[in-house]
Design a protein around this motif. Structure first.
Motif, PDB file in Angstrom:
ATOM      1  N   PRO A 178       0.903  -1.310  -0.349  1.00  0.00           N
ATOM      2  CA  PRO A 178       0.137  -0.035   0.192  1.00  0.00           C
ATOM      3  C   PRO A 178       0.969   0.964  -0.518  1.00  0.00           C
ATOM      4  CG  PRO A 178      -0.341  -1.798   1.729  1.00  0.00           C
ATOM      5  CD  PRO A 178       0.600  -2.189   1.602  1.00  0.00           C
ATOM      6  N   SER A 179       0.172   2.386  -0.883  1.00  0.00           N
ATOM      7  CA  SER A 179       0.794   3.717  -0.815  1.00  0.00           C
ATOM      8  C   SER A 179       1.005   4.389   0.621  1.00  0.00           C
ATOM      9  CB  SER A 179       0.517   4.674  -1.769  1.00  0.00           C
ATOM     10  OG  SER A 179       0.255   5.633  -1.889  1.00  0.00           O
ATOM     11  N   ALA A 181      -0.525  -5.690   8.968  1.00  0.00           N
ATOM     12  CA  ALA A 181      -0.562  -4.881   8.097  1.00  0.00           C
ATOM     13  C   ALA A 181       0.773  -4.250   8.947  1.00  0.00           C
ATOM     14  CB  ALA A 181      -1.381  -3.781   8.088  1.00  0.00           C
ATOM     15  N   TRP A 182       2.488  -3.188   8.000  1.00  0.00           N
ATOM     16  CA  TRP A 182       3.003  -2.578   8.743  1.00  0.00           C
ATOM     17  C   TRP A 182       2.516  -1.246   8.506  1.00  0.00           C
ATOM     18  CZ3 TRP A 182       4.560  -6.526   5.524  1.00  0.00           C
ATOM     19  CH2 TRP A 182       4.874  -6.236   4.357  1.00  0.00           C
ATOM     20  N   CYS A 183       3.436  -0.228   9.178  1.00  0.00           N
ATOM     21  CA  CYS A 183       3.198   1.179   9.130  1.00  0.00           C
ATOM     22  C   CYS A 183       3.967   1.244   7.898  1.00  0.00           C
ATOM     23  CB  CYS A 183       2.409   1.291  10.316  1.00  0.00           C
ATOM     24  SG  CYS A 183       2.058   1.386  11.098  1.00  0.00           S
ATOM     25  N   GLN A 184       3.615   2.645   7.404  1.00  0.00           N
ATOM     26  CA  GLN A 184       5.225   3.072   6.557  1.00  0.00           C
ATOM     27  C   GLN A 184       4.690   4.769   6.859  1.00  0.00           C
ATOM     28  OE1 GLN A 184       4.923   1.490   2.441  1.00  0.00           O
ATOM     29  NE2 GLN A 184       3.327   0.830   3.806  1.00  0.00           N
ATOM     30  N   GLY A 185       5.690   5.415   6.347  1.00  0.00           N
ATOM     31  CA  GLY A 185       6.132   6.644   6.583  1.00  0.00           C
ATOM     32  C   GLY A 185       7.013   7.583   6.676  1.00  0.00           C
ATOM     33  N   ALA A 186       7.391   8.620   7.470  1.00  0.00           N
ATOM     34  CA  ALA A 186       8.579   9.560   6.730  1.00  0.00           C
ATOM     35  C   ALA A 186       9.348   9.748   7.935  1.00  0.00           C
ATOM     36  CB  ALA A 186       8.371  10.665   6.123  1.00  0.00           C
ATOM     37  N   MET A 200      12.706  19.422  15.263  1.00  0.00           N
ATOM     38  CA  MET A 200      13.429  18.610  16.534  1.00  0.00           C
ATOM     39  C   MET A 200      13.399  16.782  15.550  1.00  0.00           C
ATOM     40  SD  MET A 200       9.560  19.303  18.729  1.00  0.00           S
ATOM     41  CE  MET A 200       8.462  19.988  17.024  1.00  0.00           C
ATOM     42  N   GLN A 201      13.566  16.077  15.606  1.00  0.00           N
ATOM     43  CA  GLN A 201      13.258  14.766  15.012  1.00  0.00           C
ATOM     44  C   GLN A 201      11.947  14.014  14.860  1.00  0.00           C
ATOM     45  OE1 GLN A 201      16.057  13.333  12.514  1.00  0.00           O
ATOM     46  NE2 GLN A 201      17.347  15.427  13.215  1.00  0.00           N
ATOM     47  N   MET A 202      11.291  13.670  13.555  1.00  0.00           N
ATOM     48  CA  MET A 202       9.971  13.738  14.085  1.00  0.00           C
ATOM     49  C   MET A 202       9.958  12.010  13.084  1.00  0.00           C
ATOM     50  SD  MET A 202       8.604  15.773  15.909  1.00  0.00           S
ATOM     51  CE  MET A 202       6.868  15.040  15.675  1.00  0.00           C
ATOM     52  N   ILE A 203       8.968  11.114  13.425  1.00  0.00           N
ATOM     53  CA  ILE A 203       8.537  10.323  12.738  1.00  0.00           C
ATOM     54  C   ILE A 203       6.964  10.288  12.953  1.00  0.00           C
ATOM     55  CG2 ILE A 203       8.323   7.431  12.584  1.00  0.00           C
ATOM     56  CD1 ILE A 203      10.840   7.938  14.875  1.00  0.00           C
ATOM     57  N   HIS A 204       6.264  10.269  10.968  1.00  0.00           N
ATOM     58  CA  HIS A 204       5.421  10.115  10.919  1.00  0.00           C
ATOM     59  C   HIS A 204       4.460   9.261   9.870  1.00  0.00           C
ATOM     60  CE1 HIS A 204       5.053  14.584  12.036  1.00  0.00           C
ATOM     61  NE2 HIS A 204       5.619  14.694  11.660  1.00  0.00           N
ATOM     62  N   LEU A 205       4.002   8.335  10.494  1.00  0.00           N
ATOM     63  CA  LEU A 205       3.721   7.059  10.037  1.00  0.00           C
ATOM     64  C   LEU A 205       1.844   6.245   9.539  1.00  0.00           C
ATOM     65  CD1 LEU A 205       5.528   4.559  12.160  1.00  0.00           C
ATOM     66  CD2 LEU A 205       5.845   5.002   9.993  1.00  0.00           C
ATOM     67  N   THR A 206       1.502   6.251   8.502  1.00  0.00           N
ATOM     68  CA  THR A 206       0.590   5.831   8.022  1.00  0.00           C
ATOM     69  C   THR A 206       0.670   4.213   8.126  1.00  0.00           C
ATOM     70  OG1 THR A 206      -0.259   7.828   6.774  1.00  0.00           O
ATOM     71  CG2 THR A 206      -1.065   5.585   6.543  1.00  0.00           C
ATOM     72  N   CYS A 207      -0.450   3.671   8.799  1.00  0.00           N
ATOM     73  CA  CYS A 207      -1.308   2.201   8.914  1.00  0.00           C
ATOM     74  C   CYS A 207      -2.580   1.706   8.302  1.00  0.00           C
ATOM     75  CB  CYS A 207      -1.281   1.594  10.382  1.00  0.00           C
ATOM     76  SG  CYS A 207       0.192   2.507  11.509  1.00  0.00           S
TER      77      CYS A 207
END
Length: 162
Positions: free
Chosen positions: A39-40, A92-97, A104-111
């Motif tokens: 998935p995208s 399912a696994w999550c993906q993002g940036a 700040m160091q950030m993580i953004h995910l979409t599951c």
């Protein structure tokens, strides 16, 4: 025997996430077929709060990170600006940036399964051996151990006390 099976499964999950996020041991570009078959994902874009876009992960964030939460193993892989997260027991696994955002160091995910436990994470601390991330979802603060060379760390951390 059960631990060996879980460990083998996690190593496989790390390999899958590594392929998903475009990381390879050979340094090649890859043909992108692994990412196109899944998935995208949301990539370097503005965060849900409307703040600045993720611009790139600092060198210390790069790699495979492991923790445990609720009796499950959590694997977080960061390569360049891409991030992927796998939790044992979830389909399912999550993906993002991942990267710098407003200093700040950030993580953004979409599951793809709609899970919101680890959607936005702020990196509180990171060094060569460990990383602490505070997630905006119900997960809260987690401490990860770096996995080197596709091998599991000798000891997995547990959820950090808040």
């Amino acid at each position: 025997m059960r631990t060996a099976t879980v460990a083998a499964g996690l190593v496989g999950a790390l390999a899958a996430l590594t392929a998903l996020t475009g990381c390879s041991g050979g340094g090649g570009d890859g043909d992108g077929t692994a990412a196109s078959a899944t998935p995208s994902a949301t990539t370097a874009s503005a965060s849900p709060s409307g703040s600045a876009a993720v611009t790139g992960a600092a060198g210390k964030l790069q790699g495979s990170w492991i923790t445990t939460s609720g009796g499950k193993i959590v694997a977080l892989v960061i390569t360049g600006k891409k991030a992927g997260l796998f939790v044992t027991g979830r389909k399912a696994w999550c993906q993002g940036a991942a990267g710098e955002e407003s200093g700040m160091q950030m993580i953004h995910l979409t599951c793809p399964d709609g899970n919101k436990d680890r959607v936005t994470g702020m990196v509180d601390a990171v060094d060569a051996k460990g990383m602490t991330v505070t997630w905006s979802g119900k997960t809260g603060k987690e401490t990860y151990t770096k996995a080197e060379g596709g091998k599991l760390p000798s000891a997995l951390p547990t959820k950090a006390k808040q």
